[in-house]
Write a protein that holds these residues in place. Structure first.
Motif, PDB file in Angstrom:
ATOM      1  N   PHE A  10       0.834  -1.184   0.000  1.00 27.14           N
ATOM      2  CA  PHE A  10       0.000   0.000   0.000  1.00 27.14           C
ATOM      3  C   PHE A  10       0.872   1.238   0.000  1.00 27.14           C
ATOM      4  O   PHE A  10       2.036   1.189   0.383  1.00 27.14           O
ATOM      5  N   GLN A  11       0.311   2.337  -0.447  1.00 24.60           N
ATOM      6  CA  GLN A  11       1.052   3.579  -0.577  1.00 24.60           C
ATOM      7  C   GLN A  11       0.984   4.333   0.748  1.00 24.60           C
ATOM      8  O   GLN A  11      -0.066   4.837   1.141  1.00 24.60           O
ATOM      9  N   GLY A  12       2.143   4.399   1.436  1.00 28.34           N
ATOM     10  CA  GLY A  12       2.238   5.127   2.690  1.00 28.34           C
ATOM     11  C   GLY A  12       2.899   6.479   2.488  1.00 28.34           C
ATOM     12  O   GLY A  12       3.147   6.914   1.360  1.00 28.34           O
ATOM     13  N   ARG A  13       3.192   7.142   3.592  1.00 29.94           N
ATOM     14  CA  ARG A  13       3.824   8.474   3.509  1.00 29.94           C
ATOM     15  C   ARG A  13       5.219   8.413   2.908  1.00 29.94           C
ATOM     16  O   ARG A  13       5.642   9.311   2.201  1.00 29.94           O
ATOM     17  N   ASP A  14       5.963   7.351   3.216  1.00 33.43           N
ATOM     18  CA  ASP A  14       7.352   7.235   2.765  1.00 33.43           C
ATOM     19  C   ASP A  14       7.502   6.294   1.571  1.00 33.43           C
ATOM     20  O   ASP A  14       8.545   5.701   1.372  1.00 33.43           O
ATOM     21  N   GLY A  15       6.454   6.118   0.793  1.00 41.14           N
ATOM     22  CA  GLY A  15       6.517   5.224  -0.361  1.00 41.14           C
ATOM     23  C   GLY A  15       5.676   3.983  -0.133  1.00 41.14           C
ATOM     24  O   GLY A  15       4.833   3.927   0.759  1.00 41.14           O
ATOM     25  N   TRP A  16       5.902   2.972  -0.934  1.00 44.46           N
ATOM     26  CA  TRP A  16       5.113   1.747  -0.859  1.00 44.46           C
ATOM     27  C   TRP A  16       5.594   0.879   0.295  1.00 44.46           C
ATOM     28  O   TRP A  16       6.788   0.719   0.499  1.00 44.46           O
ATOM     29  N   GLU A  17       4.646   0.300   1.035  1.00 44.64           N
ATOM     30  CA  GLU A  17       4.950  -0.567   2.163  1.00 44.64           C
ATOM     31  C   GLU A  17       4.238  -1.905   1.983  1.00 44.64           C
ATOM     32  O   GLU A  17       3.109  -1.957   1.505  1.00 44.64           O
ATOM     33  N   GLU A  18       4.920  -2.982   2.368  1.00 40.95           N
ATOM     34  CA  GLU A  18       4.373  -4.332   2.240  1.00 40.95           C
ATOM     35  C   GLU A  18       3.394  -4.619   3.379  1.00 40.95           C
ATOM     36  O   GLU A  18       3.527  -4.084   4.472  1.00 40.95           O
ATOM     37  N   PHE A  19       2.416  -5.488   3.112  1.00 38.58           N
ATOM     38  CA  PHE A  19       1.508  -5.934   4.163  1.00 38.58           C
ATOM     39  C   PHE A  19       1.108  -7.379   3.933  1.00 38.58           C
ATOM     40  O   PHE A  19       1.211  -7.914   2.836  1.00 38.58           O
ATOM     41  N   SER A  20       0.665  -8.018   5.010  1.00 35.92           N
ATOM     42  CA  SER A  20       0.109  -9.360   4.964  1.00 35.92           C
ATOM     43  C   SER A  20      -0.943  -9.442   6.063  1.00 35.92           C
ATOM     44  O   SER A  20      -0.658  -9.134   7.218  1.00 35.92           O
ATOM     45  N   LYS A  21      -2.168  -9.812   5.693  1.00 38.46           N
ATOM     46  CA  LYS A  21      -3.275  -9.868   6.647  1.00 38.46           C
ATOM     47  C   LYS A  21      -3.981 -11.204   6.520  1.00 38.46           C
ATOM     48  O   LYS A  21      -4.073 -11.770   5.445  1.00 38.46           O
ATOM     49  N   THR A  22      -4.517 -11.689   7.638  1.00 35.74           N
ATOM     50  CA  THR A  22      -5.339 -12.888   7.635  1.00 35.74           C
ATOM     51  C   THR A  22      -6.783 -12.463   7.830  1.00 35.74           C
ATOM     52  O   THR A  22      -7.107 -11.759   8.785  1.00 35.74           O
ATOM     53  N   ILE A  23      -7.659 -12.877   6.915  1.00 39.26           N
ATOM     54  CA  ILE A  23      -9.054 -12.466   6.896  1.00 39.26           C
ATOM     55  C   ILE A  23      -9.944 -13.703   6.902  1.00 39.26           C
ATOM     56  O   ILE A  23      -9.661 -14.667   6.185  1.00 39.26           O
ATOM     57  N   ASP A  24     -11.014 -13.684   7.695  1.00 44.78           N
ATOM     58  CA  ASP A  24     -12.040 -14.728   7.640  1.00 44.78           C
ATOM     59  C   ASP A  24     -13.071 -14.310   6.600  1.00 44.78           C
ATOM     60  O   ASP A  24     -13.665 -13.234   6.716  1.00 44.78           O
ATOM     61  N   ALA A  25     -13.266 -15.140   5.576  1.00 49.60           N
ATOM     62  CA  ALA A  25     -14.204 -14.792   4.509  1.00 49.60           C
ATOM     63  C   ALA A  25     -14.749 -16.052   3.854  1.00 49.60           C
ATOM     64  O   ALA A  25     -14.199 -17.149   4.024  1.00 49.60           O
ATOM     65  N   VAL A  26     -15.818 -15.873   3.096  1.00 53.97           N
ATOM     66  CA  VAL A  26     -16.458 -16.987   2.408  1.00 53.97           C
ATOM     67  C   VAL A  26     -15.637 -17.438   1.204  1.00 53.97           C
ATOM     68  O   VAL A  26     -15.480 -18.636   0.955  1.00 53.97           O
ATOM     69  N   ASN A  27     -15.106 -16.461   0.419  1.00 54.55           N
ATOM     70  CA  ASN A  27     -14.295 -16.786  -0.755  1.00 54.55           C
ATOM     71  C   ASN A  27     -13.257 -15.691  -0.980  1.00 54.55           C
ATOM     72  O   ASN A  27     -13.182 -14.723  -0.219  1.00 54.55           O
ATOM     73  N   GLU A  28     -12.467 -15.832  -2.041  1.00 57.48           N
ATOM     74  CA  GLU A  28     -11.363 -14.892  -2.302  1.00 57.48           C
ATOM     75  C   GLU A  28     -11.839 -13.480  -2.607  1.00 57.48           C
ATOM     76  O   GLU A  28     -11.226 -12.512  -2.163  1.00 57.48           O
ATOM     77  N   SER A  29     -12.917 -13.337  -3.342  1.00 64.98           N
ATOM     78  CA  SER A  29     -13.383 -11.994  -3.689  1.00 64.98           C
ATOM     79  C   SER A  29     -13.886 -11.242  -2.463  1.00 64.98           C
ATOM     80  O   SER A  29     -13.685 -10.028  -2.348  1.00 64.98           O
ATOM     81  N   VAL A  30     -14.497 -11.940  -1.522  1.00 70.60           N
ATOM     82  CA  VAL A  30     -14.948 -11.306  -0.281  1.00 70.60           C
ATOM     83  C   VAL A  30     -13.737 -10.908   0.563  1.00 70.60           C
ATOM     84  O   VAL A  30     -13.715  -9.833   1.163  1.00 70.60           O
ATOM     85  N   ALA A  31     -12.708 -11.748   0.586  1.00 74.58           N
ATOM     86  CA  ALA A  31     -11.479 -11.423   1.315  1.00 74.58           C
ATOM     87  C   ALA A  31     -10.822 -10.178   0.715  1.00 74.58           C
ATOM     88  O   ALA A  31     -10.336  -9.308   1.443  1.00 74.58           O
TER      89      ALA A  31
END
Length: 57
Positions: A10-31
């Motif tokens: 994602f685009q932060g104040r100091d440039g692009w920053e990496e992220f990884s999140k775990t989400i509970d969802a029904v399918n990939e598009s909802v996640a």
């Protein structure tokens, strides 16, 4: 519901920053939608400022 790991950057104040999140969802598009909505509400980012590179079950 399944758990999905969404990773990308994602685009932060100091440039692009990496992220990884775990989400509970029904399918990939909802996640994907939950991730984009979360960045929008918590960080004030637009969808164009978040790049999702991978979604794993």
């Amino acid at each position: 519901m399944s758990q999905f790991t969404v990773s990308g950057r994602f685009q932060g104040r100091d440039g692009w920053e990496e992220f990884s999140k775990t989400i509970d969802a029904v399918n990939e598009s909802v996640a994907r939608e939950h991730t984009l909505a979360d960045f929008g509400s918590k960080h004030g980012l637009k969808r164009t400022q978040v790049e999702i590179s991978e979604i794993e079950a």
